[in-house]
Write a protein that holds these residues in place. Structure first.
Motif, PDB file in Angstrom:
ATOM      1  N   LYS A   7      -1.265  15.438 -10.356  1.00  0.00           N
ATOM      2  CA  LYS A   7      -2.046  16.565 -10.878  1.00  0.00           C
ATOM      3  C   LYS A   7      -3.310  16.058 -11.568  1.00  0.00           C
ATOM      4  O   LYS A   7      -4.408  16.555 -11.321  1.00  0.00           O
ATOM      5  CB  LYS A   7      -1.195  17.392 -11.843  1.00  0.00           C
ATOM      6  CG  LYS A   7      -1.871  18.643 -12.320  1.00  0.00           C
ATOM      7  CD  LYS A   7      -0.941  19.463 -13.199  1.00  0.00           C
ATOM      8  CE  LYS A   7      -1.649  20.718 -13.678  1.00  0.00           C
ATOM      9  NZ  LYS A   7      -0.775  21.527 -14.534  1.00  0.00           N
ATOM     10  N   GLY A   8      -3.178  15.052 -12.409  1.00  0.00           N
ATOM     11  CA  GLY A   8      -4.342  14.480 -13.090  1.00  0.00           C
ATOM     12  C   GLY A   8      -5.273  13.752 -12.138  1.00  0.00           C
ATOM     13  O   GLY A   8      -6.496  13.853 -12.255  1.00  0.00           O
ATOM     14  N   ILE A   9      -4.703  13.027 -11.178  1.00  0.00           N
ATOM     15  CA  ILE A   9      -5.519  12.322 -10.183  1.00  0.00           C
ATOM     16  C   ILE A   9      -6.326  13.332  -9.374  1.00  0.00           C
ATOM     17  O   ILE A   9      -7.522  13.151  -9.141  1.00  0.00           O
ATOM     18  CB  ILE A   9      -4.631  11.455  -9.266  1.00  0.00           C
ATOM     19  CG1 ILE A   9      -4.050  10.275 -10.050  1.00  0.00           C
ATOM     20  CG2 ILE A   9      -5.406  10.965  -8.056  1.00  0.00           C
ATOM     21  CD1 ILE A   9      -2.967   9.510  -9.316  1.00  0.00           C
TER      22      ILE A   9
ATOM     23  N   THR B 155       0.839  -1.203   0.000  1.00  0.00           N
ATOM     24  CA  THR B 155       0.000   0.000   0.000  1.00  0.00           C
ATOM     25  C   THR B 155       0.872   1.251   0.000  1.00  0.00           C
ATOM     26  O   THR B 155       0.596   2.209  -0.730  1.00  0.00           O
ATOM     27  CB  THR B 155      -0.951  -0.001   1.209  1.00  0.00           C
ATOM     28  OG1 THR B 155      -1.813  -1.145   1.108  1.00  0.00           O
ATOM     29  CG2 THR B 155      -1.805   1.255   1.246  1.00  0.00           C
ATOM     30  N   THR B 156       1.924   1.235   0.786  1.00  0.00           N
ATOM     31  CA  THR B 156       2.843   2.378   0.831  1.00  0.00           C
ATOM     32  C   THR B 156       3.504   2.601  -0.520  1.00  0.00           C
ATOM     33  O   THR B 156       3.616   3.744  -0.988  1.00  0.00           O
ATOM     34  CB  THR B 156       3.916   2.160   1.921  1.00  0.00           C
ATOM     35  OG1 THR B 156       3.255   2.034   3.184  1.00  0.00           O
ATOM     36  CG2 THR B 156       4.908   3.306   1.968  1.00  0.00           C
TER      37      THR B 156
ATOM     38  N   LEU C 249       1.153   6.813  -6.680  1.00  0.00           N
ATOM     39  CA  LEU C 249       0.041   7.725  -6.963  1.00  0.00           C
ATOM     40  C   LEU C 249       0.447   9.183  -6.758  1.00  0.00           C
ATOM     41  O   LEU C 249      -0.088  10.074  -7.422  1.00  0.00           O
ATOM     42  CB  LEU C 249      -1.162   7.395  -6.070  1.00  0.00           C
ATOM     43  CG  LEU C 249      -1.922   6.122  -6.395  1.00  0.00           C
ATOM     44  CD1 LEU C 249      -2.967   5.841  -5.317  1.00  0.00           C
ATOM     45  CD2 LEU C 249      -2.566   6.191  -7.763  1.00  0.00           C
ATOM     46  N   ARG C 250       1.365   9.431  -5.840  1.00  0.00           N
ATOM     47  CA  ARG C 250       1.806  10.801  -5.555  1.00  0.00           C
ATOM     48  C   ARG C 250       2.908  11.283  -6.487  1.00  0.00           C
ATOM     49  O   ARG C 250       3.404  12.397  -6.326  1.00  0.00           O
ATOM     50  CB  ARG C 250       2.292  10.888  -4.111  1.00  0.00           C
ATOM     51  CG  ARG C 250       1.173  10.797  -3.113  1.00  0.00           C
ATOM     52  CD  ARG C 250       1.697  11.042  -1.714  1.00  0.00           C
ATOM     53  NE  ARG C 250       0.605  11.100  -0.772  1.00  0.00           N
ATOM     54  CZ  ARG C 250       0.597  10.469   0.392  1.00  0.00           C
ATOM     55  NH1 ARG C 250       1.625   9.735   0.753  1.00  0.00           N
ATOM     56  NH2 ARG C 250      -0.430  10.584   1.195  1.00  0.00           N
TER      57      ARG C 250
ATOM     58  N   THR D 256      -9.099   9.397   0.365  1.00  0.00           N
ATOM     59  CA  THR D 256      -9.432   8.791  -0.924  1.00  0.00           C
ATOM     60  C   THR D 256      -8.191   8.231  -1.596  1.00  0.00           C
ATOM     61  O   THR D 256      -8.193   7.104  -2.107  1.00  0.00           O
ATOM     62  CB  THR D 256     -10.122   9.823  -1.839  1.00  0.00           C
ATOM     63  OG1 THR D 256     -11.314  10.276  -1.199  1.00  0.00           O
ATOM     64  CG2 THR D 256     -10.463   9.229  -3.192  1.00  0.00           C
ATOM     65  N   LEU D 257      -7.110   8.990  -1.585  1.00  0.00           N
ATOM     66  CA  LEU D 257      -5.862   8.538  -2.193  1.00  0.00           C
ATOM     67  C   LEU D 257      -5.334   7.288  -1.486  1.00  0.00           C
ATOM     68  O   LEU D 257      -4.886   6.336  -2.135  1.00  0.00           O
ATOM     69  CB  LEU D 257      -4.832   9.670  -2.133  1.00  0.00           C
ATOM     70  CG  LEU D 257      -3.691   9.614  -3.130  1.00  0.00           C
ATOM     71  CD1 LEU D 257      -4.216   9.676  -4.559  1.00  0.00           C
ATOM     72  CD2 LEU D 257      -2.728  10.759  -2.878  1.00  0.00           C
ATOM     73  N   GLN D 258      -5.423   7.261  -0.168  1.00  0.00           N
ATOM     74  CA  GLN D 258      -4.974   6.090   0.585  1.00  0.00           C
ATOM     75  C   GLN D 258      -5.832   4.866   0.267  1.00  0.00           C
ATOM     76  O   GLN D 258      -5.307   3.756   0.150  1.00  0.00           O
ATOM     77  CB  GLN D 258      -4.996   6.385   2.083  1.00  0.00           C
ATOM     78  CG  GLN D 258      -3.914   7.349   2.507  1.00  0.00           C
ATOM     79  CD  GLN D 258      -3.995   7.721   3.976  1.00  0.00           C
ATOM     80  OE1 GLN D 258      -4.780   7.171   4.735  1.00  0.00           O
ATOM     81  NE2 GLN D 258      -3.169   8.671   4.387  1.00  0.00           N
ATOM     82  N   GLU D 259      -7.131   5.063   0.117  1.00  0.00           N
ATOM     83  CA  GLU D 259      -8.003   3.933  -0.224  1.00  0.00           C
ATOM     84  C   GLU D 259      -7.710   3.426  -1.637  1.00  0.00           C
ATOM     85  O   GLU D 259      -7.712   2.226  -1.887  1.00  0.00           O
ATOM     86  CB  GLU D 259      -9.468   4.336  -0.086  1.00  0.00           C
ATOM     87  CG  GLU D 259     -10.439   3.208  -0.367  1.00  0.00           C
ATOM     88  CD  GLU D 259     -10.362   2.030   0.610  1.00  0.00           C
ATOM     89  OE1 GLU D 259     -10.923   0.967   0.273  1.00  0.00           O
ATOM     90  OE2 GLU D 259      -9.750   2.148   1.682  1.00  0.00           O
ATOM     91  N   MET D 260      -7.437   4.350  -2.562  1.00  0.00           N
ATOM     92  CA  MET D 260      -7.057   3.929  -3.915  1.00  0.00           C
ATOM     93  C   MET D 260      -5.788   3.089  -3.873  1.00  0.00           C
ATOM     94  O   MET D 260      -5.696   2.057  -4.551  1.00  0.00           O
ATOM     95  CB  MET D 260      -6.843   5.158  -4.805  1.00  0.00           C
ATOM     96  CG  MET D 260      -8.107   5.889  -5.183  1.00  0.00           C
ATOM     97  SD  MET D 260      -7.776   7.462  -6.031  1.00  0.00           S
ATOM     98  CE  MET D 260      -6.899   6.898  -7.492  1.00  0.00           C
TER      99      MET D 260
END
Length: 127
Positions: free
Chosen positions: A39-41, A25-26, A32-33, A65-69
């Motif tokens: 920027k698009g996310i 997950t990390t 994702l970051r 939300t980002l963490q759940e993704m």
């Protein structure tokens, strides 16, 4: 997928299932970051929130939300890398809570088109 298999082999040899999930997950959250993607996310999630909730996500809601993704992506990757006997158990753990704005749109009678990256073996998802 070679890097993922290597990370899975090493982490599974030394850590329990929960720790391996947190490691993956990390890694997914880090990806994702990535400056070229975040920027698009951000733009896409805020657009979904404006349509579904009538407002932008707060910084805390965006982070959740980002963490759940990242968690959903990690579980899907672990599902692909793990023992096929564990697939039903792993998929039952996936709770895409970040889809609430889309559910709100559907409840209001709005159409929803969801486009996502390919996270794993789609043949195991219910039709």
């Amino acid at each position: 997928m070679i890097a993922e298999r290597l990370l899975y082999a090493i982490s599974s040899a030394f850590f329990d299932k929960d720790r391996v999930e947190r490691i993956f997950t990390t890694c997914c959250l880090f990806a994702l970051r990535y400056p070229g993607d975040i920027k698009g996310i951000t733009a896409n999630l805020q657009r979904i929130s404006r349509h579904g909730r009538g407002r932008d996500l707060s910084p805390a809601e965006f982070e959740t939300t980002l963490q759940e993704m990242a968690r959903v992506q990690a579980l899907s990757m672990l599902d692909d890398l793990g023992d096929p006997a564990s697939w039903p158990e792993n998929m039952a753990l996936v709770r895409p809570d970040f889809l609430l704005p889309l559910k709100n749109l559907r409840e209001r009678g709005k159409g929803v088109i969801l486009v996502t990256p390919h996270f794993g073996s789609q043949s195991r998802f219910p039709a």
